[in-house]
Design a protein around this motif. Structure first.
Motif, PDB file in Angstrom:
ATOM      1  N   UNK A  42       0.840  -1.202   0.000  1.00 41.11           N
ATOM      2  CA  UNK A  42       0.000   0.000   0.000  1.00 41.11           C
ATOM      3  C   UNK A  42       0.875   1.253   0.000  1.00 41.11           C
ATOM      4  N   UNK A  43       1.952   1.244   0.797  1.00 40.53           N
ATOM      5  CA  UNK A  43       2.843   2.389   0.865  1.00 40.53           C
ATOM      6  C   UNK A  43       3.528   2.667  -0.459  1.00 40.53           C
ATOM      7  N   UNK A  44       3.958   1.596  -1.143  1.00 36.13           N
ATOM      8  CA  UNK A  44       4.752   1.751  -2.358  1.00 36.13           C
ATOM      9  C   UNK A  44       3.905   1.951  -3.609  1.00 36.13           C
ATOM     10  N   UNK A  45       2.797   1.203  -3.705  1.00 41.30           N
ATOM     11  CA  UNK A  45       2.042   1.170  -4.948  1.00 41.30           C
ATOM     12  C   UNK A  45       0.602   1.652  -4.811  1.00 41.30           C
ATOM     13  N   UNK A  46       0.175   1.912  -3.576  1.00 44.00           N
ATOM     14  CA  UNK A  46      -1.228   2.242  -3.382  1.00 44.00           C
ATOM     15  C   UNK A  46      -2.125   1.047  -3.590  1.00 44.00           C
ATOM     16  N   UNK A  47      -1.558  -0.171  -3.536  1.00 45.31           N
ATOM     17  CA  UNK A  47      -2.305  -1.393  -3.807  1.00 45.31           C
ATOM     18  C   UNK A  47      -1.822  -2.477  -2.838  1.00 45.31           C
ATOM     19  N   UNK A  48      -2.576  -2.775  -1.786  1.00 43.03           N
ATOM     20  CA  UNK A  48      -2.139  -3.774  -0.802  1.00 43.03           C
ATOM     21  C   UNK A  48      -2.046  -5.187  -1.351  1.00 43.03           C
ATOM     22  N   UNK A  49      -2.556  -5.422  -2.560  1.00 39.41           N
ATOM     23  CA  UNK A  49      -2.515  -6.766  -3.127  1.00 39.41           C
ATOM     24  C   UNK A  49      -1.157  -7.103  -3.741  1.00 39.41           C
ATOM     25  N   UNK A  50      -0.291  -6.119  -3.912  1.00 34.98           N
ATOM     26  CA  UNK A  50       0.985  -6.376  -4.606  1.00 34.98           C
ATOM     27  C   UNK A  50       2.057  -6.884  -3.626  1.00 34.98           C
ATOM     28  N   UNK A  51       1.699  -7.904  -2.879  1.00 31.36           N
ATOM     29  CA  UNK A  51       2.605  -8.424  -1.856  1.00 31.36           C
ATOM     30  C   UNK A  51       3.732  -9.263  -2.446  1.00 31.36           C
ATOM     31  N   UNK A  52       3.513  -9.887  -3.601  1.00 34.26           N
ATOM     32  CA  UNK A  52       4.558 -10.719  -4.198  1.00 34.26           C
ATOM     33  C   UNK A  52       5.787  -9.875  -4.518  1.00 34.26           C
ATOM     34  N   UNK A  53       5.554  -8.697  -5.090  1.00 34.04           N
ATOM     35  CA  UNK A  53       6.666  -7.802  -5.418  1.00 34.04           C
ATOM     36  C   UNK A  53       7.401  -7.364  -4.157  1.00 34.04           C
ATOM     37  N   UNK A  54       6.641  -7.024  -3.126  1.00 38.31           N
ATOM     38  CA  UNK A  54       7.255  -6.579  -1.870  1.00 38.31           C
ATOM     39  C   UNK A  54       8.098  -7.695  -1.256  1.00 38.31           C
ATOM     40  N   UNK A  55       7.561  -8.903  -1.210  1.00 41.18           N
ATOM     41  CA  UNK A  55       8.310 -10.005  -0.600  1.00 41.18           C
ATOM     42  C   UNK A  55       9.588 -10.303  -1.371  1.00 41.18           C
ATOM     43  N   UNK A  56       9.532 -10.218  -2.696  1.00 41.57           N
ATOM     44  CA  UNK A  56      10.726 -10.465  -3.500  1.00 41.57           C
ATOM     45  C   UNK A  56      11.799  -9.418  -3.207  1.00 41.57           C
ATOM     46  N   UNK A  57      11.401  -8.156  -3.118  1.00 39.34           N
ATOM     47  CA  UNK A  57      12.370  -7.101  -2.837  1.00 39.34           C
ATOM     48  C   UNK A  57      12.924  -7.212  -1.419  1.00 39.34           C
ATOM     49  N   UNK A  58      12.074  -7.533  -0.454  1.00 43.08           N
ATOM     50  CA  UNK A  58      12.546  -7.674   0.917  1.00 43.08           C
ATOM     51  C   UNK A  58      13.500  -8.865   1.046  1.00 43.08           C
ATOM     52  N   UNK A  59      13.281  -9.908   0.249  1.00 41.53           N
ATOM     53  CA  UNK A  59      14.211 -11.036   0.257  1.00 41.53           C
ATOM     54  C   UNK A  59      15.589 -10.574  -0.208  1.00 41.53           C
ATOM     55  N   UNK A  60      15.617  -9.690  -1.186  1.00 43.42           N
ATOM     56  CA  UNK A  60      16.903  -9.155  -1.673  1.00 43.42           C
ATOM     57  C   UNK A  60      17.553  -8.264  -0.615  1.00 43.42           C
ATOM     58  N   UNK A  61      16.753  -7.466   0.089  1.00 46.57           N
ATOM     59  CA  UNK A  61      17.292  -6.614   1.148  1.00 46.57           C
ATOM     60  C   UNK A  61      17.924  -7.465   2.240  1.00 46.57           C
ATOM     61  N   UNK A  62      17.273  -8.563   2.603  1.00 45.03           N
ATOM     62  CA  UNK A  62      17.754  -9.406   3.691  1.00 45.03           C
ATOM     63  C   UNK A  62      19.059 -10.121   3.335  1.00 45.03           C
ATOM     64  N   UNK A  63      19.391 -10.171   2.033  1.00 48.00           N
ATOM     65  CA  UNK A  63      20.669 -10.777   1.647  1.00 48.00           C
ATOM     66  C   UNK A  63      21.843  -9.986   2.196  1.00 48.00           C
ATOM     67  N   UNK A  64      21.683  -8.664   2.315  1.00 47.40           N
ATOM     68  CA  UNK A  64      22.819  -7.896   2.820  1.00 47.40           C
ATOM     69  C   UNK A  64      22.597  -7.351   4.225  1.00 47.40           C
ATOM     70  N   UNK A  65      21.350  -7.280   4.693  1.00 50.27           N
ATOM     71  CA  UNK A  65      21.139  -6.866   6.075  1.00 50.27           C
ATOM     72  C   UNK A  65      20.931  -8.049   7.012  1.00 50.27           C
ATOM     73  N   UNK A  66      20.773  -9.241   6.433  1.00 51.53           N
ATOM     74  CA  UNK A  66      20.776 -10.474   7.208  1.00 51.53           C
ATOM     75  C   UNK A  66      19.939 -10.407   8.474  1.00 51.53           C
ATOM     76  N   UNK A  67      20.576 -10.726   9.620  1.00 47.39           N
ATOM     77  CA  UNK A  67      19.871 -10.800  10.888  1.00 47.39           C
ATOM     78  C   UNK A  67      19.484  -9.461  11.462  1.00 47.39           C
ATOM     79  N   UNK A  68      19.766  -8.364  10.782  1.00 49.73           N
ATOM     80  CA  UNK A  68      19.383  -7.042  11.289  1.00 49.73           C
ATOM     81  C   UNK A  68      17.930  -6.708  10.982  1.00 49.73           C
ATOM     82  N   UNK A  69      17.289  -7.534  10.156  1.00 46.71           N
ATOM     83  CA  UNK A  69      15.881  -7.336   9.820  1.00 46.71           C
ATOM     84  C   UNK A  69      15.077  -8.552  10.243  1.00 46.71           C
ATOM     85  N   UNK A  70      13.971  -8.325  10.900  1.00 50.57           N
ATOM     86  CA  UNK A  70      13.037  -9.394  11.226  1.00 50.57           C
ATOM     87  C   UNK A  70      11.881  -9.350  10.226  1.00 50.57           C
ATOM     88  N   UNK A  71      11.043 -10.369  10.251  1.00 51.37           N
ATOM     89  CA  UNK A  71       9.877 -10.363   9.363  1.00 51.37           C
ATOM     90  C   UNK A  71       8.656 -10.871  10.129  1.00 51.37           C
TER      91      UNK A  71
END
Length: 428
Positions: A360-389
């Motif tokens: 909702x914050x990024x696209x104005x559409x809460x249904x676009x969760x697949x895109x968000x999860x894919x991007x957050x997976x990429x973020x967690x590759x370099x922030x590792x244990x510093x991010x929870x989910x």
């Protein structure tokens, strides 16, 4: 067109050049004098005009910074990461541009024009505008234009007539698209097609966007080739290692591994040198230089830094970074536009944000969760244990600080995310 409606691009390009020019000039004049325009400018143009007004760009006077000398231009061309794709750009653009009375222009990431080819008559007109090799066409120097504005917005932009902020550029139309490095998302420059107003066509922007994407695809092919060469170099060393190790290029892309599952990419310290280092996805490592990259010997299991300080820097208009510091060392990673948005939103929501909320914050559409999860997976590759989910959030004991621009309206100017646009208002 109704009062206060937004200019419709298709209708605009269907008008004759003189009528379109008069309409756009009326819109710009009204906006600059604080009056009510007959129609509103397109959002990307209106946002650019507001940046120009805040930055003090003079719409009535054409400012030209000093041209680079011949030797400096030659050096920038030799070192340009766009040099390997210049044949692709020429083949796709120059002949068509010349036939359509346009010119092709390629800039570097600063907005300096490095290459310019096309119709001879239009080249001469470009000279009179200062649109020549070695000139600086950054947005904050010459106003809204097809080179400088895509560098700020990170999106393809078409600028017609009086949509240019500086009135001397009114007889011109241009369409530019940014080219980014597929290895790290770094902005490399802009490819632009420009010409007289009467030659404008709505399909030009799609054409230029496609050619920029073609150049990025070619850069990806070249990168695959470099990884294959690095794999061949690293193979003998990896064969002698009994533990976990991997060979990566200078951007952290993995060429080969041993003793561990394949990782597409790891985030390297900004100034990696031989010896001990800490890498978020791997933990403590030892680095050894290879021709074309690094050999990383993994010492221990990945673990978050204790007493961690996280500094998110979104203060600059085109470069963003996250810095992590703790007892095990310090590490900095430059962020892509999307990851800068995501980490800014998580810093604002320390209690966490679910995938639907971020969508909702990024696209104005809460249904676009697949895109968000894919991007957050990429973020967690370099922030590792510093991010929870569940929900996504920074760890509670992390000290998170955000460096913001002096003017809130300059926050992540590339972003069209609804939450970022709200954050640009002082009342946020």
């Amino acid at each position: 067109m109704k009062m206060d409606s937004t200019i419709d691009l298709a209708r605009l390009t269907a008008m004759d050049a003189a009528s379109a020019s008069r309409l756009l000039k009326g819109v710009r004049d009204a906006m600059l004098t604080g009056q009510r325009p007959p129609v509103m400018p397109r959002p990307e143009i209106g946002e650019s005009w507001r940046r120009m007004l805040r930055g003090g760009v003079d719409p009535d006077h054409d400012f030209r910074s000093g041209l680079l000398g011949v030797d400096e231009v030659a050096e920038r061309r030799r070192s340009s990461p766009l040099l390997p794709v210049l044949p692709v750009l020429r083949e796709a653009l120059v002949s068509v541009a010349e036939a359509a009375q346009h010119i092709m222009v390629i800039s570097d990431a600063e907005g300096r024009l490095l290459w310019r080819e096309g119709h001879p008559g239009v080249l001469r007109k470009g000279d009179r505008l200062g649109f020549e090799v070695g000139a600086l066409w950054a947005e904050d120097v010459v106003g809204t234009n097809g080179v400088g504005t895509p560098l700020v917005t990170r999106r393809p932009v078409q600028v017609f007539a009086a949509e240019h902020f500086v009135q001397s550029h009114d007889p011109w139309t241009c369409a530019g698209a940014p080219v980014t490095d597929p290895r790290d998302g770094r902005l490399l420059g802009v490819v632009d097609v420009s010409g007289p107003l009467e030659t404008m066509h709505p399909a030009t922007l799609s054409w230029v966007r496609s050619v920029a994407q073609l150049a990025e695809a070619r850069l990806r092919e070249l990168h695959v080739g470099t990884l294959e060469r690095l794999r061949a170099v690293a193979a003998p060393a990896l064969a002698r290692i009994g533990g976990r190790a991997l060979a990566v290029d200078g951007n952290g892309w993995t060429a080969a591994v041993t003793g561990m599952p394949l990782i597409d990419r790891v985030a390297l310290p900004k100034s990696l040198s031989e010896g001990p280092c800490w890498i978020p996805a791997l933990g403590s490592c030892r680095a050894a230089a290879l021709s074309g990259g690094w050999l990383l010997l993994v010492d221990g299991a990945p673990e978050p830094l204790a007493a961690t300080r996280i500094l998110l820097d979104v203060s600059r208009p085109r470069r963003w970074s996250v810095e992590v510091a703790g007892p095990a060392g310090a590490w900095t990673h430059e962020l892509s536009p999307r990851h800068a948005e995501l980490l800014f939103l998580l810093a604002r929501h320390r209690d966490g944000r679910g995938a639907a909320g971020l969508a909702e914050d990024l696209f104005g559409d809460p249904a676009r969760t697949v895109t968000v999860r894919a991007e957050m997976s990429r973020v967690r590759r370099y922030l590792g244990g510093l991010l929870a989910h569940r929900p996504y959030r920074f760890l509670e004991d992390a000290d998170v600080e955000v460096l913001l621009p002096d003017d809130p309206t300059d926050l992540l100017p590339h972003s069209t995310a609804p939450a970022i646009r709200r954050a640009r208002t002082p009342a946020f």
